[in-house]
Design a protein around this motif. Structure first.
Motif, PDB file in Angstrom:
ATOM      1  N   THR A  21       0.829  -1.212   0.000  1.00  0.00           N
ATOM      2  CA  THR A  21       0.000   0.000   0.000  1.00  0.00           C
ATOM      3  C   THR A  21       0.863   1.262   0.000  1.00  0.00           C
ATOM      4  O   THR A  21       0.457   2.308   0.504  1.00  0.00           O
ATOM      5  CB  THR A  21      -0.942   0.010   1.212  1.00  0.00           C
ATOM      6  N   SER A  23       2.118   4.592  -0.954  1.00  0.00           N
ATOM      7  CA  SER A  23       1.475   5.684  -1.684  1.00  0.00           C
ATOM      8  C   SER A  23       2.484   6.353  -2.621  1.00  0.00           C
ATOM      9  O   SER A  23       3.696   6.191  -2.474  1.00  0.00           O
ATOM     10  CB  SER A  23       0.865   6.700  -0.717  1.00  0.00           C
ATOM     11  N   PRO A  31      -7.390   6.404  -4.670  1.00  0.00           N
ATOM     12  CA  PRO A  31      -6.116   6.686  -4.022  1.00  0.00           C
ATOM     13  C   PRO A  31      -4.955   6.620  -5.019  1.00  0.00           C
ATOM     14  O   PRO A  31      -5.144   6.229  -6.173  1.00  0.00           O
ATOM     15  CB  PRO A  31      -5.995   5.590  -2.960  1.00  0.00           C
ATOM     16  N   GLN A  36      -3.825   0.176  -2.237  1.00  0.00           N
ATOM     17  CA  GLN A  36      -4.634   0.784  -1.181  1.00  0.00           C
ATOM     18  C   GLN A  36      -6.118   0.475  -1.375  1.00  0.00           C
ATOM     19  O   GLN A  36      -6.849   0.270  -0.403  1.00  0.00           O
ATOM     20  CB  GLN A  36      -4.410   2.295  -1.155  1.00  0.00           C
ATOM     21  N   HIS A  83      -4.543   4.942   9.056  1.00  0.00           N
ATOM     22  CA  HIS A  83      -4.322   5.011   7.601  1.00  0.00           C
ATOM     23  C   HIS A  83      -3.718   3.722   7.067  1.00  0.00           C
ATOM     24  O   HIS A  83      -2.973   3.009   7.751  1.00  0.00           O
ATOM     25  CB  HIS A  83      -3.495   6.237   7.209  1.00  0.00           C
ATOM     26  N   LEU A  84      -4.062   3.409   5.815  1.00  0.00           N
ATOM     27  CA  LEU A  84      -3.705   2.148   5.178  1.00  0.00           C
ATOM     28  C   LEU A  84      -2.419   2.225   4.374  1.00  0.00           C
ATOM     29  O   LEU A  84      -1.792   1.190   4.109  1.00  0.00           O
ATOM     30  CB  LEU A  84      -4.839   1.690   4.249  1.00  0.00           C
ATOM     31  N   ASP A  85      -2.018   3.422   3.966  1.00  0.00           N
ATOM     32  CA  ASP A  85      -0.844   3.517   3.105  1.00  0.00           C
ATOM     33  C   ASP A  85       0.447   3.483   3.909  1.00  0.00           C
ATOM     34  O   ASP A  85       0.457   3.722   5.116  1.00  0.00           O
ATOM     35  CB  ASP A  85      -0.894   4.783   2.248  1.00  0.00           C
ATOM     36  N   LYS A 147      -0.341   0.253   9.999  1.00  0.00           N
ATOM     37  CA  LYS A 147      -1.128  -0.969  10.101  1.00  0.00           C
ATOM     38  C   LYS A 147      -1.159  -1.498  11.528  1.00  0.00           C
ATOM     39  O   LYS A 147      -2.029  -2.306  11.873  1.00  0.00           O
ATOM     40  CB  LYS A 147      -0.619  -1.999   9.105  1.00  0.00           C
ATOM     41  N   PRO A 177      -6.551   6.374   2.872  1.00  0.00           N
ATOM     42  CA  PRO A 177      -5.385   6.282   1.993  1.00  0.00           C
ATOM     43  C   PRO A 177      -4.517   7.538   2.068  1.00  0.00           C
ATOM     44  O   PRO A 177      -4.912   8.568   2.621  1.00  0.00           O
ATOM     45  CB  PRO A 177      -6.032   6.189   0.613  1.00  0.00           C
ATOM     46  N   ASP A 178      -3.342   7.428   1.516  1.00  0.00           N
ATOM     47  CA  ASP A 178      -2.501   8.577   1.143  1.00  0.00           C
ATOM     48  C   ASP A 178      -2.196   9.551   2.279  1.00  0.00           C
ATOM     49  O   ASP A 178      -1.984  10.739   2.036  1.00  0.00           O
ATOM     50  CB  ASP A 178      -3.135   9.320  -0.032  1.00  0.00           C
TER      51      ASP A 178
END
Length: 422
Positions: A21, A23, A31, A36, A83-85, A147, A177-178
């Motif tokens: 993921t 970015s 995203p 992502q 956040h995932l990124d 994460k 995201p991002d």
């Protein structure tokens, strides 16, 4: 007594770390990278499996969830963000390494490449002896940023669903995201998130809380020269590159990142380019104090005017762009948001550590959208590189903090701790 499932947290963390993921600031997609989207859609499915209402917003890349309250008290909704990124560092083929009952010694991440996580370099590792340590294999980052926050939040949601005796109000969660490129929360739709306030679960150790950030702006200074043959330059040439060097040298020498700490601000030269004909300087301006922040911007404005006064036409152009504002200004108007977290920490036996965040978070953009959002912690360390690590026990504390905070919010209904913040 809250029961947090450490195996569930470990499983979710490792599963999510394996998604690439990373970015990309150069991308025009939303995203910015397809990995992502894949993880966000998986998160939506996983939230639904826990029993939450969940959905994916394709316009901004957010995975969202809602857990209805189970308390008879009239409790306002609160939210949590992670956040995932991941950062701009290799993230393909992440292979988390689990070290059960860590012995507090050096960890060989990759014997073939002789990559070692050394306690001499990272002495905080020794404090984790006996815990379940998770590291990289030395070839990628881990993804603990953020994460670990994602997995910790999932651990909290599972506990709240599985143990209905844990009373809480309405809870919204968002996985975005991002964040690493400062774009994700700019696009967040606050209308989907009807909460009174929220918390980000980003970097930091148990007990940390950050409710003040920099005020931030960018300054671009363009210089226009007159290029002629150097042999005929007398009285004619105006060297844009030399002007840029002179401008940069006129800035306060001690108001730079390498000489500032705590709540001290700075003006940082981040990029310089130029020829005789054209040159450009790019700066970032940072300060916690609004007045000092304004003074720094005014300094550059006045310096530009001073340089232009030397010529018969403007040679220097300054463009200022606001980036984000200190969240402390809004949060101090409702100190309950921070006091609730501090009361939670004390209830859990955590030592509160209030620190100003020398940067910005998703909370800056969320607060500007009407969702005051200080940052708590995700318990990871050494972010953005091959030496990243986190422990399962640390992520358990994230989960315990979320659960206890939600309970405390119910208990303080009608008698909020509104003690003013420093």
């Amino acid at each position: 007594m809250t029961e947090i499932d450490p195996d569930f947290i470990e499983t979710k963390f490792i599963e999510y770390c394996r998604y690439n993921t990373r970015s990309d600031a150069s991308s025009q997609e939303v995203p910015s990278t397809p990995g992502q989207v894949k993880l966000a859609k998986q998160v939506v499915q996983d939230l639904a499996k826990l029993g939450l209402k969940s959905w994916y917003n394709a316009a901004n890349g957010y995975a969202l969830g809602f857990l209805a309250g189970n308390s008879s008290a009239d409790v306002s909704a609160i939210g949590f963000f992670a956040h995932l990124d991941t950062a701009d560092y290799p993230a393909e083929g992440v292979a988390p390494q689990v070290h059960p009952d860590y012995d507090g010694q050096d960890v060989v991440l990759n014997a073939a490449k002789e990559i070692v996580l050394r306690t001499a370099e990272f002495p905080e590792l020794r404090k984790l002896q006996g815990q379940r340590l998770i590291t990289t294999d030395g070839t990628t980052l881990l993804g603990a940023d953020d994460k670990a926050g994602v997995a910790g939040l999932f651990g909290a949601l599972k506990a709240l669903v599985d143990q209905p005796e844990l009373k809480h109000g309405p809870i919204y969660v968002a996985f975005g995201p991002d964040e690493e490129i400062g774009q994700g929360a700019k696009r967040f739709d606050a209308g989907e998130f009807p909460v009174e306030f929220a918390y980000t679960l980003d970097n930091g150790q148990p007990g940390d809380i950050e409710y003040e950030t920099f005020n931030a702006a960018q300054a671009v200074v363009e210089f226009t020269g007159t290029a002629v043959h150097p042999g005929d330059a007398y009285g004619l040439m105006v060297n844009a590159a030399s002007l840029a060097n002179e401008f940069a040298a006129a800035l306060p020498r001690d108001e730079v990142p390498e000489k500032s700490q705590g709540k001290e601000g700075f003006i940082m030269l981040v990029k310089q380019s130029g020829t005789v004909d054209q040159a450009e300087l790019q700066f970032i301006i940072r300060d916690f104090d609004e007045q000092l922040f304004a003074q720094k911007k005014q300094f550059l404005t006045d310096l530009t005017a001073k340089f232009n006064a030397r010529f018969d036409q403007p040679r220097v152009k300054l463009t200022l762009k606001e980036q984000y504002a200190n969240i402390g200004t809004a949060i101090k108007q409702n100190p309950y948001i921070v006091n609730l977290a501090l009361d939670t920490y004390r209830k859990l036996g955590l030592t509160p550590n209030i620190t100003p965040f020398r940067g910005g978070t998703d909370g800056n953009f969320l607060t500007a959208k009407g969702i005051p959002a200080p940052n708590l912690f995700n318990a990871g360390s050494n972010f953005h590189g091959k030496y990243e690590y986190v422990t399962v026990e640390g992520m358990q504390v994230v989960a315990e903090t979320v659960v206890t905070l939600c309970q405390e919010h119910v208990l303080q209904t009608g008698q909020r701790n509104e003690q003013p913040l420093a």
